[in-house]
Enzyme design. Structure first.
Site, short mmCIF file in Angstrom:
data_model
loop_
_atom_site.label_atom_id
_atom_site.label_comp_id
_atom_site.label_asym_id
_atom_site.label_seq_id
_atom_site.Cartn_x
_atom_site.Cartn_y
_atom_site.Cartn_z
N ARG A 71 0.84 -1.19 0.00
CA ARG A 71 0.00 0.00 0.00
C ARG A 71 0.88 1.24 0.00
NH1 ARG A 71 -2.05 1.05 4.29
NH2 ARG A 71 -1.36 -0.72 5.54
N TYR A 212 -1.32 -3.74 -6.66
CA TYR A 212 -1.01 -4.55 -5.47
C TYR A 212 -2.01 -4.37 -4.33
CZ TYR A 212 2.17 -7.40 -2.69
OH TYR A 212 2.74 -8.43 -1.97
N LYS A 221 -9.28 -2.37 2.14
CA LYS A 221 -9.07 -1.17 2.97
C LYS A 221 -9.87 0.02 2.45
CE LYS A 221 -5.66 -3.39 5.15
NZ LYS A 221 -5.79 -4.00 6.48
N HIS A 241 -10.64 -1.92 11.96
CA HIS A 241 -9.48 -2.72 11.56
C HIS A 241 -9.21 -3.75 12.67
CE1 HIS A 241 -4.99 -2.61 10.21
NE2 HIS A 241 -5.64 -3.57 9.60
N SER A 264 0.15 -2.78 12.70
CA SER A 264 0.78 -3.88 11.98
C SER A 264 1.99 -4.40 12.76
CB SER A 264 1.17 -3.46 10.57
OG SER A 264 2.00 -2.34 10.64
N CYS A 266 2.06 -6.73 15.04
CA CYS A 266 1.79 -7.08 16.43
C CYS A 266 1.15 -8.46 16.54
CB CYS A 266 0.88 -6.05 17.07
SG CYS A 266 1.67 -4.46 17.33
N ASP A 289 -8.81 -9.42 9.88
CA ASP A 289 -8.38 -8.07 9.53
C ASP A 289 -9.43 -6.98 9.76
OD1 ASP A 289 -6.33 -6.36 8.62
OD2 ASP A 289 -7.18 -6.29 6.61
N ARG A 386 2.60 -11.92 -0.13
CA ARG A 386 1.28 -12.24 0.41
C ARG A 386 0.70 -13.52 -0.16
NH1 ARG A 386 -1.15 -8.34 4.17
NH2 ARG A 386 0.42 -6.71 4.23
O1 SAT Z 1 -2.43 -4.41 1.04
S1 SAT Z 1 -3.44 -4.52 2.10
O2 SAT Z 1 -3.96 -3.20 2.42
O3 SAT Z 1 -4.53 -5.36 1.66
C1 SAT Z 1 -2.74 -5.20 3.47
C2 SAT Z 1 -2.08 -4.18 4.28
O4 SAT Z 1 -1.17 -3.49 3.80
O5 SAT Z 1 -2.46 -4.02 5.45
MN MN Z 2 -4.79 -4.90 8.09
#
Ligand code: SAT
Ligand code: MN
Length: 614
Positions: A71, A212, A221, A241, A264, A266, A289, A386
């Site tokens: 992201r 991506y 998101k 989230h 993130s 954690c 998520d 991923r």
């Molecule tokens: O790329 S995503 O937003 O789906 C996953 C992330 O970066 O938290």
């Molecule tokens: Mn997430």
């Protein structure tokens, strides 16, 4: 052009096809056959590899462009009409100006490509908490991923036709394909030309230039958090989230559901799929998520997982760290930027066995001497590589994970990675105190983390990059939830806790890396305590920051002897000097929200200061 029984959809697709000028327009039906056909087309064009069908049935492997691996928060915008409504934590641009720029980019952007039209539902089809969207994209990879991550295709279309409405989501990789030219392995635009744009008032998403993850799979998101958080503010619900897990006490078969928000890194996915180390308890996964929460008629807060799959970070997922996650990607999975082994399987750092010689790394290079590779400097799998795997593959998925009305939420957890100050678990005294806890969530970062000073990076509610409006107003919305008529006086609201698995005492050499708590499966011990608290059991002691477990309230039987009564005392302690310092940091954090900070939160901070003698 497509022809559906939704006039709004037909007109909208025609409008965008006129702008984007694709070679053809395809309405996706979401079938397994369509998935296989599109993925096999990618293979035929050299954009993907099919994995060995015996090892990983119906699974595919993609490598992104090295410039398009995550992201892009710097290129993410909340385009509300007023800048103030995007707040101090979001990038903002005037919506008219942004649309002008993007229409320019979108004009002719699909030349030589196919425009796919993807009807989808976030949440079970037709459910009272679910929402409908349509994504337009020129990426078959996105279609395949949306099939895994959402309820996509004919079923969603039927509901959209009935309703004549949907959330519009526009995506293009931003790379027209001139006639006669072969496509790039991964088409995208340069970094400064990527746009991840939300129009919160119109409930629209326009993204451009990246293929991506969250930049391109717009149900995740962009919709389920940024736009949904705004819809939730308007309509009186929560889009968060958060993971959702179901905890069962096997002796009585009693269950509790827990939602948890962490920044993130954690261990959110690990907690969602935890295998308890204490006997008599079971954890099942509902989501890893995102949680959408709404009050039902009795005033219970109920949660659904709006997604249908896991888009998980691959490295360090192993049979030891997270067997459920690993098993989830045993079939029907799309892998991106991991290693590809010579026998047609995948590999990543920390998968639990050595890298086979001849593996291809995420950049396409052959790994001839795996043992001499520096996993940190030059990993075989990109650190943000991923898997997109169907949630139904997960052996630990709860039987009611697709219940349309959702599960009753008994507890909400916030947490972060804090080497000091924050105890293993403490409990809010009331709802506003719980909101205070969410508002101060943060994780320790090292100076190396790009562009940041070392220290605590505040990530309120773990929503920093995902809140679709002014974060101060979002705090207020959380405060107001208690008073909504749907909350029926707030008597059934979940209890709120703050957890920290990462407190350390580096001077204690008996502890692995100084960690005062073992973490992982042993977090079930804290969950069991929280379960008891939800039943009004489990002894607590009052401290200036809230209720912490009394001595012996958390079961430590069977832990390695380095974790004992003494370390429990340490990990649960509340140090007044550390908290005085914390209060100063909270004041700096709160100052950003100026007039948008709810009075309830500054009042709560004042109570804390008074208790600390400040
Ligand atoms: O790329 S995503 O937003 O789906 C996953 C992330 O970066 O938290
Ligand atoms: Mn997430």
């Amino acid at each position: 052009m497509i022809k559906t029984n939704c006039a709004k959809l037909n007109t909208w697709v025609k409008m965008w096809a006129d702008i984007m000028q694709p070679e053809k327009v395809v309405l996706c039906d979401g079938s397994d056959a369509e998935f296989t056909r599109l993925m096999d087309e990618c293979v035929a064009e050299g954009l993907a590899k099919k994995l060995d069908d015996k090892k990983r049935p119906n699974s595919y492997y993609f490598q992104s462009d090295p410039s398009d691996v995550a992201r892009v928060e710097g290129r993410t915008f909340i385009c509300s009409r007023k800048k103030e409504d995007a707040g101090p934590t979001n990038n903002w641009m005037d919506p008219k100006e942004m649309k002008k720029i993007l229409i320019g980019k979108y004009t002719g952007c699909m030349k030589g490509r196919t425009m796919y039209v993807i009807p989808f539902s976030m949440g079970p089809l037709g459910g009272p908490i679910s929402q409908l969207g349509v994504e337009i994209t020129d990426s078959a990879y996105v279609v395949g991923s949306m099939k895994i991550m959402t309820r996509m295709g004919a079923g969603a279309l039927k509901l959209i036709e009935e309703k004549n409405d949907f959330i519009p989501c526009i995506h293009s990789v931003g790379k027209p394909l001139p006639e006669g030219l072969k496509d790039a392995k991964w088409a995208c635009a340069p970094i400064d030309d990527k746009y991840i744009v939300q129009f919160p008032e119109e409930h629209e998403i326009w993204t451009y230039g990246s293929g991506y993850g969250g930049n391109a799979l717009l149900g995740k998101k962009c919709f389920a958090l940024r736009i949904a958080s705004k819809m939730a503010q308007e309509e009186g619900w929560l889009a968060e989230h958060m993971l959702i897990l179901k905890l069962t006490k096997e002796a009585t078969k009693e269950t509790k559901c827990v939602c948890a928000a962490f920044p993130s890194a954690c261990g959110k996915t690990n907690l969602a799929m935890l295998i308890p180390t204490i006997p008599g308890w079971k954890v099942e996964t509902i989501g890893d998520d995102i949680a959408w929460m709404k009050f039902d008629e009795e005033g219970n807060l109920r949660a659904i997982n709006p997604e249908a799959g896991f888009f998980g970070v691959a490295p360090y997922t192993s049979a030891k760290t997270n067997k459920n996650a690993l098993d989830s990607c045993s079939k029907n999975t799309i892998f991106t930027n991991v290693g590809l082994t010579p026998d047609g399987d995948i590999w990543w750092e920390g998968i639990g066995y050595d890298c086979p010689k001849g593996t291809i790394d995420w950049k396409g290079n052959i790994v001839n001497d795996p043992a001499s590779r520096d996993a940190d400097e030059n990993p075989v799998a990109h650190k943000n590589s991923r898997f997109a795997a169907p949630a139904a593959n997960c052996p630990g998925i709860a039987s009611d994970w697709e219940s349309p009305k959702g599960v009753k939420v008994d507890a909400i957890l916030f947490g972060g990675r804090r080497p000091n100050t924050v105890p293993l678990v403490h409990e809010a005294e009331d709802w506003a105190h719980g909101v205070f806890m969410g508002s101060i969530v943060g994780s320790e970062v090292t100076a190396a983390a790009i562009g940041l000073k070392a220290g605590v990076r505040r990530d309120p509610f773990a929503m920093l990059p995902f809140c679709g409006y002014n974060m101060g107003d979002y705090f207020q919305h959380w405060i107001d939830m208690e008073k909504l008529p749907q909350a029926k006086g707030g008597k059934n609201l979940p209890k709120i806790f703050f957890v920290n698995w990462f407190r350390r005492d580096k001077s204690n050499k008996a502890l692995p890396a100084g960690f005062l708590w073992p973490g992982y499966g042993d977090n079930s011990r804290v969950l069991a305590y929280i379960f008891d608290r939800c039943n009004g059991q489990g002894e607590t002691v009052d401290t200036p920051i809230g209720k912490v477990p009394a001595k012996g309230a958390i079961n430590i039987e069977g832990l390695d002897s380095c974790w004992n009564e003494k370390t429990m005392e340490q990990v649960l302690s509340v140090n007044v000097d550390e908290w005085k310092d914390e209060v100063e940091r909270i004041e700096e954090h709160y100052a950003k929200f100026a007039g948008h900070l709810p009075k309830e939160l500054s009042d709560r901070l004042a109570i804390l200061k008074q208790r600390l003698g400040m």
